[in-house]
Design a protein around this motif. Structure first.
Motif, short mmCIF file in Angstrom:
data_model
loop_
_atom_site.label_atom_id
_atom_site.label_comp_id
_atom_site.label_asym_id
_atom_site.label_seq_id
_atom_site.Cartn_x
_atom_site.Cartn_y
_atom_site.Cartn_z
N CYS A 22 0.87 -1.18 0.00
CA CYS A 22 0.00 0.00 0.00
C CYS A 22 0.90 1.22 0.00
O CYS A 22 1.58 1.50 1.01
CB CYS A 22 -0.92 -0.01 1.21
N ALA A 23 0.92 1.92 -1.12
CA ALA A 23 1.77 3.11 -1.26
C ALA A 23 0.96 4.35 -0.96
O ALA A 23 -0.15 4.52 -1.47
CB ALA A 23 2.34 3.17 -2.67
N ALA A 24 1.53 5.22 -0.15
CA ALA A 24 0.85 6.44 0.26
C ALA A 24 1.51 7.66 -0.35
O ALA A 24 2.74 7.73 -0.47
CB ALA A 24 0.86 6.56 1.78
N SER A 25 0.69 8.61 -0.73
CA SER A 25 1.21 9.89 -1.19
C SER A 25 1.22 10.88 -0.04
O SER A 25 0.57 10.67 0.98
CB SER A 25 0.35 10.43 -2.33
N GLY A 26 1.96 11.95 -0.20
CA GLY A 26 1.97 12.98 0.83
C GLY A 26 3.11 12.79 1.82
O GLY A 26 3.68 11.70 1.93
N ARG A 27 3.40 13.84 2.55
CA ARG A 27 4.53 13.83 3.48
C ARG A 27 4.12 13.52 4.91
O ARG A 27 4.93 13.58 5.81
CB ARG A 27 5.23 15.19 3.44
N THR A 28 2.86 13.13 5.11
CA THR A 28 2.38 12.91 6.47
C THR A 28 2.16 11.43 6.78
O THR A 28 1.55 11.11 7.80
CB THR A 28 1.06 13.67 6.69
N PHE A 29 2.66 10.55 5.94
CA PHE A 29 2.43 9.11 6.12
C PHE A 29 2.83 8.66 7.51
O PHE A 29 2.12 7.88 8.16
CB PHE A 29 3.21 8.35 5.05
N SER A 30 3.97 9.13 8.00
CA SER A 30 4.49 8.66 9.28
C SER A 30 3.66 9.12 10.47
O SER A 30 3.90 8.69 11.60
CB SER A 30 5.95 9.11 9.45
N ARG A 31 2.70 9.99 10.26
CA ARG A 31 1.81 10.43 11.35
C ARG A 31 0.70 9.41 11.62
O ARG A 31 0.04 9.48 12.65
CB ARG A 31 1.16 11.76 10.99
N TYR A 32 0.48 8.50 10.67
CA TYR A 32 -0.70 7.66 10.72
C TYR A 32 -0.40 6.23 11.11
O TYR A 32 0.58 5.63 10.66
CB TYR A 32 -1.40 7.64 9.35
N THR A 33 -1.26 5.69 11.96
CA THR A 33 -1.36 4.25 12.12
C THR A 33 -1.93 3.68 10.82
O THR A 33 -2.83 4.28 10.23
CB THR A 33 -2.30 3.92 13.30
N MET A 34 -1.43 2.55 10.39
CA MET A 34 -1.91 1.93 9.17
C MET A 34 -2.56 0.59 9.48
O MET A 34 -2.12 -0.14 10.37
CB MET A 34 -0.76 1.73 8.19
N GLY A 35 -3.61 0.29 8.73
CA GLY A 35 -4.31 -0.96 8.95
C GLY A 35 -4.68 -1.63 7.63
O GLY A 35 -4.77 -0.98 6.59
N TRP A 36 -4.88 -2.92 7.71
CA TRP A 36 -5.42 -3.71 6.60
C TRP A 36 -6.76 -4.28 7.03
O TRP A 36 -6.88 -4.83 8.13
CB TRP A 36 -4.48 -4.84 6.21
N PHE A 37 -7.73 -4.16 6.16
CA PHE A 37 -9.05 -4.75 6.34
C PHE A 37 -9.36 -5.56 5.09
O PHE A 37 -8.71 -5.41 4.05
CB PHE A 37 -10.10 -3.65 6.53
N ARG A 38 -10.37 -6.39 5.19
CA ARG A 38 -10.81 -7.14 4.02
C ARG A 38 -12.32 -7.25 4.01
O ARG A 38 -12.98 -7.18 5.06
CB ARG A 38 -10.17 -8.53 3.98
#
Length: 124
Positions: A22-38
């Motif tokens: 999952c590739a993210a754009s923007g410079r704020t990626f490291s501010r976010y918790t990331m999750g996977w759902f299905r």
């Protein structure tokens, strides 16, 4: 604003492996918790895995624990889901999401951004 793009889905036989990205754009990626759902057809979106902003504290649904591994690379603005020993019941569209708070990351409605999803099909 964060835009997320998943890739890596496909058709695999039971027992096989896939690695989702999952590739993210923007410079704020490291501010976010990331999750996977299905989400499987006719079913609600369900939690799969989450990881905090620093790549620590991975947490998994019981159904995937020991088979799936979530990781992230903040330098590449990317989160991964390594899926091993796949089962037919893992068949679903997989979505990555970004949430501000790790404590909220088990619930899909707490996510601020979602990708478009990538299809995973596991044949028996």
């Amino acid at each position: 604003q964060v835009q997320l793009v998943e890739s890596g889905g496909g058709l695999v036989q039971a027992g096989g492996s896939l690695r989702l990205s999952c590739a993210a754009s923007g410079r704020t990626f490291s501010r976010y918790t990331m999750g996977w759902f299905r989400q499987a057809p006719g079913k609600e979106r369900e939690f799969v895995a989450t990881i905090d902003q620093n790549g620590r504290s991975p947490y998994y649904a019981d159904s995937v624990k020991g088979r799936f591994t979530i990781s992230r690379d903040n330098a590449k603005n990317t989160v991964y889901l390594q899926m091993n020993t796949l089962k037919p019941e893992d068949t679903a569209t997989y979505y990555c999401g970004a949430a501000l708070y790790y404590s909220d990351s088990l619930i899909s409605t707490n996510y601020d951004y979602w990708g478009q999803g990538t299809q995973v099909t596991v044949s028996s």
